[in-house]
Design an enzyme around this catalytic site. Structure first.
Site: not given
Ligand SMILES: *Cc1c(COP(=O)(O)O)cnc(C)c1O
Length: 379
Positions: A195, A170, A46
């Protein structure tokens, strides 16, 4: 090192001990100590794991920060970053952030006293107006989903610095191949690595990079304390994904440009949303802060009925949530990712019943265009 080279030679490459060219999957929870507290850098997975560490070093290099952190999902990464704040603190966020980010802020973190305000961050003035005495950070998602709105990262970071706030970005849609927010003044960059970074629809993961030793120490404390770490197998899958990220993003861009051109000239398509289009309201900023515009495109076919006709006839576009993978995906935000937003608010934002979102994959552009042309002819 140039960008594509960095994807392949960045971070920790291979294995010192054996010469293995690929980082081994250290499927291990604990490590033998020679004497109490005397160990070779790892005591418990962890706290630290060599495969995860190799990934964390790699993303740190790509985002040009000081430290990287890998989490079990994008949401775990976002939550850990928010755990840097205290009860009573306030965060300003982009109004059309990812639905899960909206949910965790308004249904979970609010219960712990972390307050949030959602504003159109593509308009820098609205950010400044939302700043309060207890504001600690500006959280930006750019481009956004599904309308591909763009925020000027450098401009927002300047406002943040003036008021002593953190800038958090993000960077899921652009990836560090096209956009490196830390070089534009951001303090923290995060990803849903599920993604583009993973890129193959086979892993759920999150990554964070910070730009100072202090933030690194604080975030490692949170990561180790709350425990939402990424496992070694999934860390390895992300390293593998990143090795081809450059070439995947280049190819995605080529395919997307051709598809956008096709959609823009089709009479069944009312409107196309893509930051690469010169008529996009923030095209110039998108161009300035990113090397490319990505593979996310939204377009309006006028009605739910038309959207359903299109979905029923596409062959290569898989109807699914998520994005950024080798296969092309298609979705209807109003009834899928954004269904929880009240219809009135959706209309205000422009998320109509006929809005289609695609994530362009790596198939031949000709096949993707023929597929869309055939499906659009049914409208
Ligand atoms: C999918 C997504 C998230 C969340 O991510 P997970 O891996 O599904 O928990 C956050 N921000 C954006 C822009 C996303 O497309």
């Amino acid at each position: 090192m140039r960008r594509k080279t960095k994807m392949i030679h960045g971070g920790i490459v291979g294995d010192e001990l054996t010469g293995a060219v690929s980082t081994p999957i250290y499927q291990v929870s604990t490590y033998r100590q020679e004497a109490v507290g005397k160990f070779k850098g790892y005591e418990y997975s962890r706290t630290g794991n060599p495969t995860r560490h190799a990934l964390e070093e790699l993303i740190k290099d790509l985002e040009e920060g000081t430290s990287g952190f890998a989490f079990g999902s994008g949401m775990a990464a976002i939550t850990a970053v928010m755990m840097l704040f205290d009860s009573g603190d306030h965060v300003i966020l982009t109004d059309d952030v990812y639905g899960g980010t909206y949910r965790v802020m308004t249904k979970v973190l609010n219960r712990l006293g972390i307050d949030s305000t959602f504003v159109d961050t593509s308009n820098l003035e609205t950010i400044e107006q939302a700043i309060r005495e207890n504001t600690r950070a500006i959280y930006i998602e750019t481009p956004t989903n599904p309308l591909l709105k763009i925020t000027d990262i450098e401009g927002a970071a300047k406002i943040a610095k003036k008021h002593n706030l953190l800038t958090i970005v993000d960077n899921t849609f652009s990836t560090p191949y096209w956009q490196t927010p830390i070089t534009l003044g951001a303090d923290i960059v995060l990803h849903s690595a599920t993604k583009y970074i993973g890129g193959h629809s086979d892993v759920v993961a999150g990554l964070v990079v910070v730009n100072s030793k202090e933030l690194a120490a604080d975030l490692h404390f949170v990561q180790n304390s709350t425990g939402g770490v990424l496992g070694p197998q999934d860390s390895w899958l992300l390293i593998r994904g990143i090795r081809t990220l450059g070439i995947r993003m280049e190819e995605t861009e080529h395919n997307t440009v051709r598809i956008v051109e096709f959609l823009s000239n089709h009479k069944a398509v009312k409107k196309v949303y893509y930051p690469g289009l010169s008529n996009h309201p923030n095209h110039d900023i998108a161009k300035k802060q990113g090397g490319g515009f990505g593979g996310m495109v939204s377009f309006d076919v006028g009605s739910e009925e038309n959207a359903d006709k299109l979905l029923a006839s596409v062959k290569y576009f898989t109807l699914a949530e998520s994005l950024g993978a080798v296969e092309s995906l298609i979705s209807v935000p109003a009834r899928m990712t954004h269904a929880s937003i009240p219809a009135e608010r959706r209309a205000e934002l422009g998320i109509t019943d006929g809005l289609i979102r695609i994530s362009v994959g790596l198939e031949d552009a000709e096949d993707l265009i023929e597929d869309l042309a055939h499906a659009l002819s049914s409208i």
